[in-house]
Design an enzyme around this catalytic site. Structure first.
Site, PDB file in Angstrom:
ATOM      1  N   SER A   1      14.178  -2.293  12.709  1.00 55.56           N
ATOM      2  CA  SER A   1      14.137  -0.988  12.064  1.00 55.56           C
ATOM      3  C   SER A   1      13.104  -0.124  12.763  1.00 55.56           C
ATOM      4  O   SER A   1      12.436  -0.555  13.698  1.00 55.56           O
ATOM      5  CB  SER A   1      13.791  -1.132  10.572  1.00 55.56           C
ATOM      6  OG  SER A   1      12.478  -1.658  10.436  1.00 55.56           O
ATOM      7  N   LYS A   2      12.949   1.116  12.278  1.00 52.88           N
ATOM      8  CA  LYS A   2      11.993   2.030  12.909  1.00 52.88           C
ATOM      9  C   LYS A   2      10.568   1.486  12.884  1.00 52.88           C
ATOM     10  O   LYS A   2       9.802   1.690  13.814  1.00 52.88           O
ATOM     11  CB  LYS A   2      12.050   3.403  12.227  1.00 52.88           C
ATOM     12  CG  LYS A   2      13.296   4.204  12.587  1.00 52.88           C
ATOM     13  CD  LYS A   2      13.241   5.607  12.007  1.00 52.88           C
ATOM     14  CE  LYS A   2      14.472   6.409  12.426  1.00 52.88           C
ATOM     15  NZ  LYS A   2      14.434   7.787  11.877  1.00 52.88           N
ATOM     16  N   ARG A   3      10.243   0.775  11.810  1.00 42.14           N
ATOM     17  CA  ARG A   3       8.873   0.253  11.735  1.00 42.14           C
ATOM     18  C   ARG A   3       8.637  -0.847  12.765  1.00 42.14           C
ATOM     19  O   ARG A   3       7.491  -1.153  13.099  1.00 42.14           O
ATOM     20  CB  ARG A   3       8.578  -0.266  10.326  1.00 42.14           C
ATOM     21  CG  ARG A   3       9.397  -1.477   9.918  1.00 42.14           C
ATOM     22  CD  ARG A   3       9.209  -1.805   8.442  1.00 42.14           C
ATOM     23  NE  ARG A   3      10.078  -2.867   8.001  1.00 42.14           N
ATOM     24  CZ  ARG A   3       9.734  -4.157   8.032  1.00 42.14           C
ATOM     25  NH1 ARG A   3       8.558  -4.509   8.478  1.00 42.14           N
ATOM     26  NH2 ARG A   3      10.574  -5.083   7.608  1.00 42.14           N
TER      27      ARG A   3
END
Length: 468
Positions: A238-240
């Site tokens: 994911s983006k994190r």
């Protein structure tokens, strides 16, 4: 057979690291075999495709230097060709018009699920000969009802699909626009694609595409499906975790060579070797050595690789990228030392070029304020004689190079009877505002004569003001 691979992103978002790895593996396979690499933009989803996303893909490919031999091709420019193939499949009996409504399809799905069956189209329009008044039909591909479609996957080995489990997929919507599985097949056929390397999320599409190609009398390409990339915690990326645009990695200060080396090791290995030049990758890459299991990202590994390349690459090459980072923080590289000299001075100290640009800003423009703790500890009335002696020595200096500058610092310490640190540390704080910088002679050379003298005078004035 001449090898031809392709990278075919949809411009509905940025080029992320999963897409970049797919592009890299496809590029390496083509280059290893002396073949062609094609860039194709699959932009038939007009609602979600954007010009910004197209530009982001092209920009990312250019920054990574994954050059393509043909393209970029755009699917929206080939709509007439797709309609031609759809008509060909209708004429040969390999496709048919389906008039089922959304409500009918939903009812069909509900009944199948109630019977614990896999939801799929039941082929009720397969033998329909009359149109349904007032309805625009979709076009479905007539999937073989018997037999097995085998995908001889270059990564996963042979994967078998029962044709009876594959429903009759839609290849043209009711407005006549083609769907993904049809456009991909036509493009791969027309462009002479011999090997398709892509993510394993496409594996279930592959038997459908093979069946369409066979219906058109075309031998399918070889397929290789790459395993997923996971976050460090083993969950979906994911983006994190870093599932961001490739260009964000540039903005954060990574070199393209470091990112490519990092990406190629997400699922591929060559013994215990960790560092690869691009030439080595082209020579050594073998799709058969790609792991079948998913790989997890490791941000610390990427930082380690990046610092290696900052230190190992030609400083002129690193300096070109550093110029871009200086510009991003509002610095004109012409207002100070050549970025090459900054790279040589800072490359052992910085893990990213963004960090290097920020740490080197004092060489190009005035720092706004002193580090309070560094000032209190190192700049006080007792250091005024030291600063004055250095000021006079630098003003009288004939040439501004590291050797001459070092002699002034050493001579000042000797004349005043001080340890070198009692001279160099106050000078460093006066020049940079803090205690972290390259060696004092390198720092002086990079700051330059005029700025050095002006900053010593600034420090003297602040000390006197604070004392008063």
């Amino acid at each position: 057979m001449s090898i031809c691979t392709r990278f075919a992103p949809s411009p509905t978002g940025y080029l992320h690291i999963g897409g970049a790895r797919t592009a890299l593996f496809s590029w390496l396979y083509a280059r290893h075999h002396g073949g062609e690499f094609i860039l194709r933009i699959e932009d038939t989803d007009r609602e979600r495709s954007t010009t910004e996303a197209v530009n982001a893909i092209l920009e990312g490919m250019a920054w990574l230097e994954l050059s393509y031999d043909r393209g970029p091709f755009y699917q929206t420019e080939h709509l007439n060709r797709y309609r031609e193939v759809i008509q060909q499949l209708l004429a040969s009996g390999h496709a048919y018009h389906c008039y089922c409504t959304r409500e009918e399809l939903e009812a069909m799905r509900t009944e199948q699920m109630e019977r614990k069956e896999k939801p799929r189209y039941d082929g009720r329009c397969r033998h329909r000969t009359e149109p349904r008044e007032g309805m625009l039909p979709v076009v479905r591909f007539r999937t073989p009802e018997e037999g097995v479609t085998v995908v001889d996957d270059m990564v996963r080995g042979k994967v078998a699909f029962q044709n009876s489990e594959l429903d009759d997929l839609i290849i043209a919507r009711s407005d006549g626009t083609p769907t993904y599985n049809l456009t991909v097949v036509v493009d791969d056929m027309d462009m002479g694609i011999t090997h398709v390397i892509r993510g394993d999320d496409h594996l279930n599409n592959t038997p459908r595409q093979i069946n369409i190609l066979k219906a058109l009398g075309i031998d399918p390409p070889r397929y290789g499906h790459l395993p997923m990339i996971l976050g460090p915690d083993g969950t979906k990326l994911s983006k994190r975790h870093g599932a961001v645009s490739v260009m964000v990695y540039r903005e954060e200060g990574y070199l393209p060579e470091a990112l490519l080396n990092y990406l190629v090791r997400l699922g591929w290995s060559h013994g215990d070797q960790e560092i690869f030049t691009l030439d080595e990758l082209v020579r050594l890459f073998d799709i058969a050595e790609v792991n079948q299991s998913a790989s997890a990202v490791n941000p610390e590994k990427l930082l380690w690789l990046n610092q290696h390349y900052i230190k190992a690459l030609d400083p002129d090459h690193v300096a070109r990228e550093l110029r871009w980072h200086l510009g991003r923080i509002g610095i004109d590289p012409a207002d100070g030392p050549e970025p090459r000299s900054v790279v040589l001075a800072q490359r052992d100290r910085c893990r990213t070029l963004r960090e290097m640009a920020e740490a080197s800003s004092c060489f190009y423009r005035e720092f706004s304020e002193y580090d309070e703790k560094a000032f209190r500890k190192n700049l006080n009335p007792d250091t005024l004689p030291v600063l004055q002696a250095l000021h006079d020595g630098f003003r009288a200096l004939g040439r501004w190079d590291k050797e001459a500058l070092n002699q002034v610092v050493m001579r000042t310490a000797e004349i005043l009877g001080l340890k070198l640190g009692k001279v160099a540390l106050p000078l460093r704080v006066a020049l940079t505002g803090g205690t972290a910088s390259p060696s004092i002679d390198e720092t002086l050379a990079l700051v330059g004569r005029e700025r050095t003298i002006a900053r010593i005078e600034r420090a003297q004035a602040k000390i006197s003001s604070e004392a008063a």
